[in-house]
Design an enzyme around this catalytic site. Structure first.
Site, PDB file in Angstrom:
ATOM      1  N   LYS A 142      -7.696  -6.947  51.497  1.00  0.00           N
ATOM      2  CA  LYS A 142      -7.553  -5.484  51.564  1.00  0.00           C
ATOM      3  C   LYS A 142      -8.389  -4.647  50.566  1.00  0.00           C
ATOM      4  O   LYS A 142      -8.700  -4.938  49.567  1.00  0.00           O
ATOM      5  CB  LYS A 142      -5.946  -5.296  51.193  1.00  0.00           C
ATOM      6  CG  LYS A 142      -5.124  -5.788  52.382  1.00  0.00           C
ATOM      7  CD  LYS A 142      -3.518  -5.317  51.937  1.00  0.00           C
ATOM      8  CE  LYS A 142      -2.778  -6.110  52.802  1.00  0.00           C
ATOM      9  NZ  LYS A 142      -1.930  -6.951  52.257  1.00  0.00           N
TER      10      LYS A 142
ATOM     11  N   ASP B  33     -11.461 -13.519  49.459  1.00  0.00           N
ATOM     12  CA  ASP B  33     -10.450 -12.431  49.630  1.00  0.00           C
ATOM     13  C   ASP B  33     -10.100 -11.747  48.364  1.00  0.00           C
ATOM     14  O   ASP B  33     -10.650 -11.881  47.145  1.00  0.00           O
ATOM     15  CB  ASP B  33      -9.240 -12.523  50.609  1.00  0.00           C
ATOM     16  CG  ASP B  33      -8.765 -14.015  50.220  1.00  0.00           C
ATOM     17  OD1 ASP B  33      -8.258 -14.787  51.365  1.00  0.00           O
ATOM     18  OD2 ASP B  33      -8.648 -14.241  49.058  1.00  0.00           O
TER      19      ASP B  33
ATOM     20  N   MET C  79       4.320 -12.901  45.647  1.00  0.00           N
ATOM     21  CA  MET C  79       4.374 -11.751  46.453  1.00  0.00           C
ATOM     22  C   MET C  79       5.968 -11.134  46.303  1.00  0.00           C
ATOM     23  O   MET C  79       6.282 -10.767  47.034  1.00  0.00           O
ATOM     24  CB  MET C  79       4.189 -11.875  47.902  1.00  0.00           C
ATOM     25  CG  MET C  79       2.787 -12.429  47.981  1.00  0.00           C
ATOM     26  SD  MET C  79       2.189 -13.030  49.567  1.00  0.00           S
ATOM     27  CE  MET C  79       2.673 -14.834  49.450  1.00  0.00           C
TER      28      MET C  79
END
Ligand code: SAH
Length: 474
Positions: free
Chosen positions: A274, A252, A387
């Protein structure tokens, strides 16, 4: 002109190795010969303590006198290491006259053989020679090979030797036997032996023997691999081996191209992170892909930024694979927090300053409105928030409400360990400014606690200034 050499390995049972000389050059060769299990005869009027000690322990024979031609004639190989030109030349000439192979230290012109640099994983032995053109280059190569070969490679060779009879018994077809060894050495069984888990090796061998003798396709398998915080050389050696074995790599966004460059060239790679204008794969879909690929018989590496078990959803993937009856194991990685801490020389714990360190995420769990920060109240605790960028204001308000001082030092580290690493510092009270720094787009960590004052912040910018500059531009 460069001399040419043909590499051979000398059988130490076939005779005596004579070392002429008792100094430092001699002892270096004696050490290697003794380690290789050779019968060693050292002749020298005087010898350094280490050689005397070998003689006291009966590991070598030492003759405390000048060398005689009969010593040379009786030897299988001779290493002349006196450093005295006349003696070394005489040894070389006498040896050649008797058909005995001879090496004179640092004198290839007088030698009939040279001694290579070695990487010793006995019974596996790698010998390196630059034919005397560049010993330093040969040493560099040796260091690189040392680093890539598991320290337990010898154990794997012994393990394979112990397995040979059984493989021959179970698989009569030579082609199948070769397939067995290829699959075994590339698979998790070999990895188990290298990782000091011989039981895993035995289990894998049994499974593979069953599969091949029944003409079935071998079972696939998944390894969750921590890719570390970004810099490729922060991968573990075990992770590197898994990458070089993988048939399929599923990775990822946090995995950098430098890390992928280390993977097997012909591995199938699938990006599931993403991307602009495209939805990332849902966790369910990723689980499904892992299961399908493993069922097809592939060795699947699920490559994740940092450590698979630190906000990496590794646990969810494991339980999905377990439900599908697929074997899975995990290779840890350096998590962003420890990677960033090292980059800033920031101790996460420190006597009298911080005796607890917490890794927390600012992302609420599914079905919850806000994350709960009550566990981060302790002033002697270092809190590392993953995050957290978009939640900086909430974090700041919540921790101050919990009683942490507004002047508690804070560092925000973007792209830790990568060339574009950026460090911003301020206080817990300043933290909300992070949200107005528009070019802070990479992955970032927030470290909160008094240990931040201990860090090397020479390359850091001020949080409030960076935010103000941004507003001025806007
Ligand atoms: N499993 C990962 C974390 C995944 S969650 C690990 O152990 O590191 C993703 C978050 O990790 C990012 O939002 C960021 O907060 C943090 N992160 C990952 N790599 C980072 C890096 N190089 N620099 C700063 N933060 C990083």
């Amino acid at each position: 002109m460069t001399q040419s050499y043909f590499p051979i390995f000398w059988n130490t049972d076939s005779g005596t190795a004579l070392v002429v000389g008792g100094g430092e050059d001699a002892v270096r060769k004696v050490r290697l010969l003794v380690a290789a299990g050779a019968r060693v005869h050292v002749v020298a009027p005087g010898a350094v303590a280490e050689i005397e000690a070998y003689a006291d322990e009966d590991r070598i024979t030492l003759s405390r006198r000048p060398v005689q031609d009969s010593d040379i004639a009786a030897a299988a190989i001779v290493i002349a290491a006196t450093g005295i030109d006349t003696v070394d030349s005489h040894c070389a000439a006498t040896a050649q006259a008797h058909g005995v192979k001879v090496n004179v230290v640092d004198r290839p012109d007088l030698s009939t053989f040279i001694v290579p640099s070695i990487v010793d994983r006995s019974p596996i032995l790698v010998a390196i020679s630059s034919a005397g053109t560049s010993p330093v280059l040969a040493r560099r190569i040796r260091e690189r090979i040392e680093a890539t070969l598991s320290p337990n490679l010898g154990k794997l060779a012994e393990f394979a030797a112990g397995l040979r009879d059984r493989v021959a018994e179970r698989l009569s077809d030579g082609r199948k036997r070769r397939a067995f060894w290829e699959l075994f050495l590339d698979g998790y069984g070999a990895e188990g032996v290298l990782g000091n888990r011989p039981d895993t090796g035995r289990q894998a061998a049994d499974e593979l023997l069953d599969t091949l003798s029944r003409d079935e396709k071998p079972k696939g398998r998944v390894t969750l691999v921590g890719a570390g915080p970004g810099a490729a050389d922060l991968l573990t050696l075990r992770a590197l081996r898994a990458l070089q074995r993988a048939d399929v790599i599923i990775y990822d966004a946090l995995v950098g191209p430098d890390v992928l460059d280390l993977a097997r060239r012909d591995a199938f790679r699938l990006y599931v992170g993403k991307a602009k204008g495209r939805h990332s794969y849902s966790q369910d879909r990723i689980n499904g892909i892992l299961i399908d690929e493993a069922r097809r018989g592939s060795y699947v590496v699920r490559l994740k930024g940092g450590d698979p078990f630190v906000f990496g959803r590794g646990g969810e993937e494991i339980s999905a694979l377990r439900d599908a009856d697929i074997e899975v194991d995990v290779i840890p990685g350096i998590t962003a927090a420890t990677g960033a801490a090292a980059a800033l020389r920031l101790p996460l714990t420190q006597r009298d300053v911080a005796n607890v360190v917490s890794f927390a995420t600012a992302h609420p769990a599914a079905g919850q409105a806000e994350p709960d920060f009550s566990a981060l109240a302790d002033p002697k605790q270092t809190a590392v928030i993953y995050m957290g960028k978009t939640k900086a204001s909430e974090i700041s308000a919540a921790l101050i409400k919990q009683g942490r001082r507004p002047d508690t030092p804070v560092a925000v580290i973007e792209n830790a360990t990568l060339p574009d690493q950026r460090i911003l510092t301020g206080t817990l009270g300043d933290l909300p400014a992070v949200t107005s720094i528009s070019d802070l787009t990479g992955p970032a960590l927030i470290v909160i606690g008094d240990v931040v004052s201990e860090a090397d912040l020479s390359t850091s910018e001020s949080l409030t200034e960076a935010a103000a500059k941004d507003r001025a531009v806007a």
